[in-house]
Write a protein that holds these residues in place. Structure first.
Motif, PDB file in Angstrom:
ATOM      1  N   LEU A 159     -58.499   2.477  26.628  1.00 18.45           N
ATOM      2  CA  LEU A 159     -59.245   3.520  25.939  1.00 18.45           C
ATOM      3  C   LEU A 159     -59.824   2.892  24.677  1.00 18.45           C
ATOM      4  O   LEU A 159     -59.084   2.515  23.768  1.00 18.45           O
ATOM      5  CB  LEU A 159     -58.337   4.698  25.580  1.00 18.45           C
ATOM      6  CG  LEU A 159     -58.982   5.836  24.785  1.00 18.45           C
ATOM      7  CD1 LEU A 159     -60.143   6.453  25.554  1.00 18.45           C
ATOM      8  CD2 LEU A 159     -57.952   6.889  24.419  1.00 18.45           C
ATOM      9  N   HIS A 160     -61.147   2.768  24.641  1.00 18.14           N
ATOM     10  CA  HIS A 160     -61.813   2.121  23.516  1.00 18.14           C
ATOM     11  C   HIS A 160     -61.974   3.091  22.349  1.00 18.14           C
ATOM     12  O   HIS A 160     -62.023   4.303  22.527  1.00 18.14           O
ATOM     13  CB  HIS A 160     -63.173   1.582  23.955  1.00 18.14           C
ATOM     14  CG  HIS A 160     -63.074   0.423  24.897  1.00 18.14           C
ATOM     15  ND1 HIS A 160     -63.364  -0.866  24.533  1.00 18.14           N
ATOM     16  CD2 HIS A 160     -62.703   0.361  26.206  1.00 18.14           C
ATOM     17  CE1 HIS A 160     -63.194  -1.679  25.557  1.00 18.14           C
ATOM     18  NE2 HIS A 160     -62.788  -0.944  26.589  1.00 18.14           N
ATOM     19  N   GLN A 161     -62.075   2.535  21.163  1.00 15.13           N
ATOM     20  CA  GLN A 161     -62.200   3.354  19.964  1.00 15.13           C
ATOM     21  C   GLN A 161     -63.416   4.276  20.033  1.00 15.13           C
ATOM     22  O   GLN A 161     -63.370   5.404  19.554  1.00 15.13           O
ATOM     23  CB  GLN A 161     -62.298   2.455  18.714  1.00 15.13           C
ATOM     24  CG  GLN A 161     -60.997   1.785  18.319  1.00 15.13           C
ATOM     25  CD  GLN A 161     -59.993   2.754  17.715  1.00 15.13           C
ATOM     26  OE1 GLN A 161     -60.302   3.913  17.458  1.00 15.13           O
ATOM     27  NE2 GLN A 161     -58.776   2.296  17.506  1.00 15.13           N
ATOM     28  N   CYS A 238     -57.737   1.952  21.477  1.00 17.19           N
ATOM     29  CA  CYS A 238     -56.718   2.953  21.148  1.00 17.19           C
ATOM     30  C   CYS A 238     -55.458   2.710  21.970  1.00 17.19           C
ATOM     31  O   CYS A 238     -54.337   2.914  21.478  1.00 17.19           O
ATOM     32  CB  CYS A 238     -57.232   4.350  21.440  1.00 17.19           C
ATOM     33  SG  CYS A 238     -58.676   4.827  20.488  1.00 17.19           S
ATOM     34  N   SER A 239     -55.653   2.281  23.204  1.00 20.52           N
ATOM     35  CA  SER A 239     -54.517   2.021  24.090  1.00 20.52           C
ATOM     36  C   SER A 239     -54.995   1.175  25.259  1.00 20.52           C
ATOM     37  O   SER A 239     -56.199   1.083  25.542  1.00 20.52           O
ATOM     38  CB  SER A 239     -53.904   3.328  24.602  1.00 20.52           C
ATOM     39  OG  SER A 239     -54.842   4.025  25.412  1.00 20.52           O
ATOM     40  N   ALA A 240     -54.041   0.563  25.946  1.00 20.34           N
ATOM     41  CA  ALA A 240     -54.310  -0.186  27.179  1.00 20.34           C
ATOM     42  C   ALA A 240     -53.030  -0.207  27.994  1.00 20.34           C
ATOM     43  O   ALA A 240     -51.921  -0.270  27.427  1.00 20.34           O
ATOM     44  CB  ALA A 240     -54.774  -1.602  26.874  1.00 20.34           C
ATOM     45  N   ALA A 241     -53.159  -0.140  29.315  1.00 18.27           N
ATOM     46  CA  ALA A 241     -51.981  -0.106  30.180  1.00 18.27           C
ATOM     47  C   ALA A 241     -52.379  -0.502  31.594  1.00 18.27           C
ATOM     48  O   ALA A 241     -53.563  -0.501  31.955  1.00 18.27           O
ATOM     49  CB  ALA A 241     -51.349   1.291  30.159  1.00 18.27           C
ATOM     50  N   TRP A 242     -51.357  -0.825  32.391  1.00 11.78           N
ATOM     51  CA  TRP A 242     -51.564  -1.090  33.807  1.00 11.78           C
ATOM     52  C   TRP A 242     -51.473   0.232  34.573  1.00 11.78           C
ATOM     53  O   TRP A 242     -50.528   1.001  34.389  1.00 11.78           O
ATOM     54  CB  TRP A 242     -50.515  -2.065  34.334  1.00 11.78           C
ATOM     55  CG  TRP A 242     -50.584  -3.420  33.692  1.00 11.78           C
ATOM     56  CD1 TRP A 242     -49.775  -3.922  32.736  1.00 11.78           C
ATOM     57  CD2 TRP A 242     -51.541  -4.438  33.994  1.00 11.78           C
ATOM     58  NE1 TRP A 242     -50.150  -5.193  32.392  1.00 11.78           N
ATOM     59  CE2 TRP A 242     -51.244  -5.543  33.160  1.00 11.78           C
ATOM     60  CE3 TRP A 242     -52.616  -4.537  34.869  1.00 11.78           C
ATOM     61  CZ2 TRP A 242     -51.975  -6.724  33.180  1.00 11.78           C
ATOM     62  CZ3 TRP A 242     -53.357  -5.706  34.901  1.00 11.78           C
ATOM     63  CH2 TRP A 242     -53.040  -6.786  34.074  1.00 11.78           C
ATOM     64  N   TYR A 243     -52.459   0.490  35.412  1.00 15.03           N
ATOM     65  CA  TYR A 243     -52.503   1.744  36.174  1.00 15.03           C
ATOM     66  C   TYR A 243     -52.467   1.436  37.669  1.00 15.03           C
ATOM     67  O   TYR A 243     -53.215   0.572  38.156  1.00 15.03           O
ATOM     68  CB  TYR A 243     -53.770   2.534  35.847  1.00 15.03           C
ATOM     69  CG  TYR A 243     -53.776   3.120  34.457  1.00 15.03           C
ATOM     70  CD1 TYR A 243     -53.336   4.426  34.228  1.00 15.03           C
ATOM     71  CD2 TYR A 243     -54.222   2.372  33.370  1.00 15.03           C
ATOM     72  CE1 TYR A 243     -53.343   4.969  32.957  1.00 15.03           C
ATOM     73  CE2 TYR A 243     -54.229   2.908  32.083  1.00 15.03           C
ATOM     74  CZ  TYR A 243     -53.790   4.208  31.890  1.00 15.03           C
ATOM     75  OH  TYR A 243     -53.793   4.746  30.624  1.00 15.03           O
TER      76      TYR A 243
END
Length: 270
Positions: A159-161, A238-243
């Protein structure tokens, strides 16, 4: 290519990219971009006296018309360029993007960056020239990379700023601008590490997309996770994750290069 075309052929069928104050005139049906000859369109010939030919689409010329304000030209409503994403084919969207980029070029290169004198449009190519010091400029193109990353049957999404305030946040791939003296592959590795803290392998080029916001050329890649734990750069993300591919968040719209890369990774995981 002529910078400005003073000749007006009222019987010539053409595509009309009519811009004013950062928006484009679009019709609610068909190909959205107005098409036809001046005699058939309710469009004043006086307004197109300084039309600029920017290319051809489906064997018909494409003209850029820059208006000083949002005049009612009787051909549709003014809309954002992004509204064309996923609604027209890639070639037509790219031509609309080209119209915006050329418009921006002429507006932002009125004076010479070398000596400060007034620039003049060259009449046989898209360029501006200073006849005082002979400096010549062309439309700016900013190369950047965008990369989709896979870890077994998971995809790295962030999720980019710039999406933080959206009511419907969009999760997308990582991207960044190429620096001077840097290869595209080096840029991919650097941007991924700077933004997410992970290292990647098996970088593969996929395709490219002109991205006229305002003048990028995006080179798309896929890659595989190598090692490291996610540690985001809060200035960028804002965030990053493996989906898991069976449980993905809201993705970019069809027509974007990010979505093409994500779809390609999903196919690889299946």
């Amino acid at each position: 290519m002529k910078s400005k075309d003073k000749n007006i052929n009222h019987q010539e069928n053409a595509w009309w990219f009519i811009l004013a104050q950062g928006e484009i005139v679009l019709q609610p049906q068909g190909s959205f971009v107005p098409y036809g000859c001046l005699d058939d369109l309710t469009f004043s010939a006086q307004l197109v006296a300084d039309k600029i030919k920017i290319g051809d689409y489906q064997s018909s010329p494409c003209y850029l018309v820059e208006l000083p304000e949002k005049l009612d030209v009787g051909l549709g409503e003014y809309s954002q360029l992004r509204s064309l994403l996923g609604t027209v084919d890639d070639a037509l969207f790219d031509m609309a993007g080209r119209a915006f980029q050329i418009s921006l070029f002429y507006k932002t290169h009125q004076f010479c960056g070398q000596c400060g004198q007034k620039m003049q449009a060259i009449n046989w190519e898209t360029a501006m020239k200073c006849y005082h010091c002979q400096h010549r400029t062309y439309p700016r193109v900013s190369p950047c990379i965008i990369v989709g990353i896979r870890k077994e049957k998971q995809i790295l999404l962030a999720l980019h700023q710039r999406h933080k305030k959206d009511n419907r946040p969009v999760y997308t791939t990582l991207a960044g601008f190429t620096e001077a003296g840097e290869t595209l592959e080096t840029c991919v590795e650097r941007e991924v590490y700077e933004e997410s803290g992970i290292k990647i392998k098996n970088i593969q080029y996929v395709t490219s997309q002109p991205w006229p916001f305002p003048h990028s050329l995006m080179m798309g890649f896929t890659a595989e996770y190598r090692d490291g734990n996610i540690s985001i750069d809060p200035k960028e993300l804002c965030s990053a994750a493996w989906y898991d591919i069976d449980d993905l968040p809201v993705l970019p719209n069809p027509g974007t290069l990010a979505r093409k890369l994500i779809d390609k990774l999903i196919d690889q995981c299946s």
